[in-house]
Every structure is written in C-alpha cells, then in structure tokens.
Design a protein around this motif. Structure first.
Motif, PDB file in Angstrom:
ATOM      1  N   GLU A 132       9.730  -1.831 -81.413  1.00  0.00           N
ATOM      2  CA  GLU A 132       8.846  -1.963 -82.571  1.00  0.00           C
ATOM      3  C   GLU A 132       9.636  -2.204 -83.858  1.00  0.00           C
ATOM      4  OE1 GLU A 132       5.549  -2.218 -82.105  1.00  0.00           O
ATOM      5  OE2 GLU A 132       6.029  -1.966 -79.975  1.00  0.00           O
ATOM      6  N   HIS A 133      10.950  -1.939 -83.837  1.00  0.00           N
ATOM      7  CA  HIS A 133      11.786  -2.201 -85.007  1.00  0.00           C
ATOM      8  C   HIS A 133      12.194  -3.669 -85.088  1.00  0.00           C
ATOM      9  CE1 HIS A 133      11.940   1.921 -86.216  1.00  0.00           C
ATOM     10  NE2 HIS A 133      12.447   2.300 -85.068  1.00  0.00           N
ATOM     11  N   LEU A 134      11.940  -4.422 -84.016  1.00  0.00           N
ATOM     12  CA  LEU A 134      12.228  -5.855 -84.036  1.00  0.00           C
ATOM     13  C   LEU A 134      11.119  -6.574 -84.798  1.00  0.00           C
ATOM     14  CD1 LEU A 134      13.248  -6.477 -80.316  1.00  0.00           C
ATOM     15  CD2 LEU A 134      14.763  -6.292 -82.292  1.00  0.00           C
ATOM     16  N   PRO A 135      11.428  -7.731 -85.357  1.00  0.00           N
ATOM     17  CA  PRO A 135      10.347  -8.524 -85.953  1.00  0.00           C
ATOM     18  C   PRO A 135       9.286  -8.800 -84.875  1.00  0.00           C
ATOM     19  CG  PRO A 135      12.484  -9.423 -86.562  1.00  0.00           C
ATOM     20  CD  PRO A 135      12.733  -8.362 -85.522  1.00  0.00           C
ATOM     21  N   PRO A 136       8.011  -8.566 -85.184  1.00  0.00           N
ATOM     22  CA  PRO A 136       6.951  -8.689 -84.170  1.00  0.00           C
ATOM     23  C   PRO A 136       6.957 -10.018 -83.427  1.00  0.00           C
ATOM     24  CG  PRO A 136       6.063  -7.721 -86.170  1.00  0.00           C
ATOM     25  CD  PRO A 136       7.469  -8.139 -86.477  1.00  0.00           C
ATOM     26  N   MET A 137       7.187 -11.100 -84.132  1.00  0.00           N
ATOM     27  CA  MET A 137       7.189 -12.412 -83.474  1.00  0.00           C
ATOM     28  C   MET A 137       8.328 -12.513 -82.456  1.00  0.00           C
ATOM     29  SD  MET A 137       7.056 -16.007 -85.417  1.00  0.00           S
ATOM     30  CE  MET A 137       7.176 -17.548 -84.595  1.00  0.00           C
ATOM     31  N   LEU A 138       9.494 -11.994 -82.813  1.00  0.00           N
ATOM     32  CA  LEU A 138      10.648 -12.010 -81.902  1.00  0.00           C
ATOM     33  C   LEU A 138      10.351 -11.157 -80.673  1.00  0.00           C
ATOM     34  CD1 LEU A 138      13.576 -12.709 -81.179  1.00  0.00           C
ATOM     35  CD2 LEU A 138      14.280 -10.719 -82.547  1.00  0.00           C
ATOM     36  N   TRP A 139       9.790  -9.959 -80.865  1.00  0.00           N
ATOM     37  CA  TRP A 139       9.483  -9.088 -79.736  1.00  0.00           C
ATOM     38  C   TRP A 139       8.467  -9.735 -78.805  1.00  0.00           C
ATOM     39  CZ3 TRP A 139      11.121  -6.132 -76.358  1.00  0.00           C
ATOM     40  CH2 TRP A 139      10.315  -5.296 -75.604  1.00  0.00           C
ATOM     41  N   ARG A 140       7.440 -10.388 -79.363  1.00  0.00           N
ATOM     42  CA  ARG A 140       6.445 -11.084 -78.518  1.00  0.00           C
ATOM     43  C   ARG A 140       7.122 -12.186 -77.696  1.00  0.00           C
ATOM     44  NH1 ARG A 140       3.212 -10.360 -83.047  1.00  0.00           N
ATOM     45  NH2 ARG A 140       3.595 -12.468 -83.797  1.00  0.00           N
ATOM     46  N   MET A 141       8.045 -12.923 -78.330  1.00  0.00           N
ATOM     47  CA  MET A 141       8.740 -14.003 -77.621  1.00  0.00           C
ATOM     48  C   MET A 141       9.615 -13.438 -76.495  1.00  0.00           C
ATOM     49  SD  MET A 141      11.235 -16.988 -79.079  1.00  0.00           S
ATOM     50  CE  MET A 141      12.655 -15.944 -79.287  1.00  0.00           C
ATOM     51  N   ILE A 142      10.365 -12.376 -76.781  1.00  0.00           N
ATOM     52  CA  ILE A 142      11.215 -11.759 -75.755  1.00  0.00           C
ATOM     53  C   ILE A 142      10.361 -11.252 -74.604  1.00  0.00           C
ATOM     54  CG2 ILE A 142      12.737  -9.795 -75.270  1.00  0.00           C
ATOM     55  CD1 ILE A 142      13.836 -10.155 -78.149  1.00  0.00           C
ATOM     56  N   ARG A 143       9.246 -10.580 -74.915  1.00  0.00           N
ATOM     57  CA  ARG A 143       8.339 -10.066 -73.874  1.00  0.00           C
ATOM     58  C   ARG A 143       7.788 -11.208 -73.020  1.00  0.00           C
ATOM     59  NH1 ARG A 143       7.269  -4.903 -72.271  1.00  0.00           N
ATOM     60  NH2 ARG A 143       5.170  -5.552 -71.859  1.00  0.00           N
ATOM     61  N   SER A 144       7.330 -12.270 -73.677  1.00  0.00           N
ATOM     62  CA  SER A 144       6.766 -13.414 -72.950  1.00  0.00           C
ATOM     63  C   SER A 144       7.795 -14.067 -72.033  1.00  0.00           C
ATOM     64  CB  SER A 144       6.223 -14.461 -73.930  1.00  0.00           C
ATOM     65  OG  SER A 144       5.149 -13.943 -74.643  1.00  0.00           O
ATOM     66  N   MET A 145       9.006 -14.223 -72.536  1.00  0.00           N
ATOM     67  CA  MET A 145      10.062 -14.830 -71.719  1.00  0.00           C
ATOM     68  C   MET A 145      10.398 -13.910 -70.546  1.00  0.00           C
ATOM     69  SD  MET A 145      12.362 -16.523 -74.791  1.00  0.00           S
ATOM     70  CE  MET A 145      13.846 -16.385 -73.886  1.00  0.00           C
ATOM     71  N   GLY A 146      10.460 -12.621 -70.787  1.00  0.00           N
ATOM     72  CA  GLY A 146      10.723 -11.663 -69.708  1.00  0.00           C
ATOM     73  C   GLY A 146       9.639 -11.692 -68.658  1.00  0.00           C
ATOM     74  N   GLN A 147       8.382 -11.780 -69.083  1.00  0.00           N
ATOM     75  CA  GLN A 147       7.272 -11.855 -68.139  1.00  0.00           C
ATOM     76  C   GLN A 147       7.351 -13.122 -67.299  1.00  0.00           C
ATOM     77  OE1 GLN A 147       4.003 -11.423 -70.845  1.00  0.00           O
ATOM     78  NE2 GLN A 147       4.040  -9.193 -70.746  1.00  0.00           N
ATOM     79  N   ALA A 148       7.721 -14.227 -67.946  1.00  0.00           N
ATOM     80  CA  ALA A 148       7.830 -15.498 -67.220  1.00  0.00           C
ATOM     81  C   ALA A 148       8.953 -15.456 -66.187  1.00  0.00           C
ATOM     82  CB  ALA A 148       8.061 -16.637 -68.208  1.00  0.00           C
TER      83      ALA A 148
END
Length: 151
Positions: A132-148
């Motif tokens: 949650e300390h990461l910029p929200p957009m960056l965290w969403r991108m990392i999560r999405s890439m991890g899910q993929a």
C-alpha cells in the motif's frame, strides 16, 4: 497483460546489455522512492555491512545490494554474503504476492545460497513490506503482471 508479458520478455532479456552504470542509477533511485518509508524506519538495517546478490538467472542479470545509512547501494559484483536467485517470473510472483515466498523457496523456484539467516531475514523483510506504500498505479500493474504470469 499476457500479451504485454509475451512481447515484453525479449526486452527484458535485452536488459543485460544496458550499461551497469545506468542499471545502478535506475535501481538506486527507484529503491529510494519506493522504499522511502521502510528505509527511513531502518527496515533495511539487516543489510548494513552485508551484501545481498539478486540474480535473475534467465535474464543474465545480477546486482549486489547493501544498505548504507538510509540508502540502498548497488554494485555490479563483489563478495556477497547471500545470494537469492531465480527466474524473472518467480521474482515477479514474489513482488506481486501471487505466490507465498515460502512456497517459492521450498520448491526451489527461488534459491538462497550463502548466509541463509541473512537470506531469510531479507525474505521476511520483503514479505513484510506493505504494498500500500507503493504508488497505487504501480501496485495494480505489478499485481496484474503477477496474475498473468501465475496462470
């Protein structure tokens, strides 16, 4: 996202041709911004006087990292106290929290060599960092890439 990963992988492999000075500058500046709060709180003190080598085997990339003061410092090589190595997908799964870190290490998809106490300390530190300390957009991108990657 899968398409981005598929076509982006060759670009990742080209990363080994980026001069180390550029890699160092980018990693140090990014780490300073992303980990500003944990660094200020002294969370990375376990690396003071010790070197961690992160080795992304399939990309042919590696960096040695230590903590000096309230900053992470990167070197191309040196005597590492501990090495954590694996393929880029495993590091992405770890960063995106799509896989439990213990599972990645137990199944030897990520490997700790050297000072295992230090390695486990680093693993626990990374696991305890609040995304949650990461910029929200960056965290969403990392999560999405991890899910993929996970699927």
């Amino acid at each position: 996202m899968k398409r981005l990963l598929k076509y982006g992988e060759p670009l990742l492999k080209a990363g080994r041709h980026v001069p180390f000075a550029c890699q160092k500058l980018a990693i140090e500046q990014l780490a300073q911004r992303l980990f500003a709060e944990p660094l200020a709180e002294g969370a990375f003190e376990l690396l003071r006087g010790h070197w961690l080598r992160l080795q992304v085997t399939d990309l042919g990339l590696a960096w040695c990292v230590t903590c000096e003061g309230r900053r992470l410092k990167v070197a191309a090589r040196g005597r590492a106290d501990v090495t954590i190595r694996g393929n880029w997908r495993e590091f992405l799964l770890l960063a995106s929290r799509q896989e439990d870190p213990d599972t990645l290490f137990f199944r030897r998809r990520l490997v700790i060599e050297g000072d295992t106490d230090l390695g486990l300390g680093v693993k626990n530190l990374l696991d305890a960092l609040d995304p949650e300390h990461l910029p929200p957009m960056l965290w969403r991108m990392i999560r999405s890439m991890g899910q993929a990657v996970r699927v």
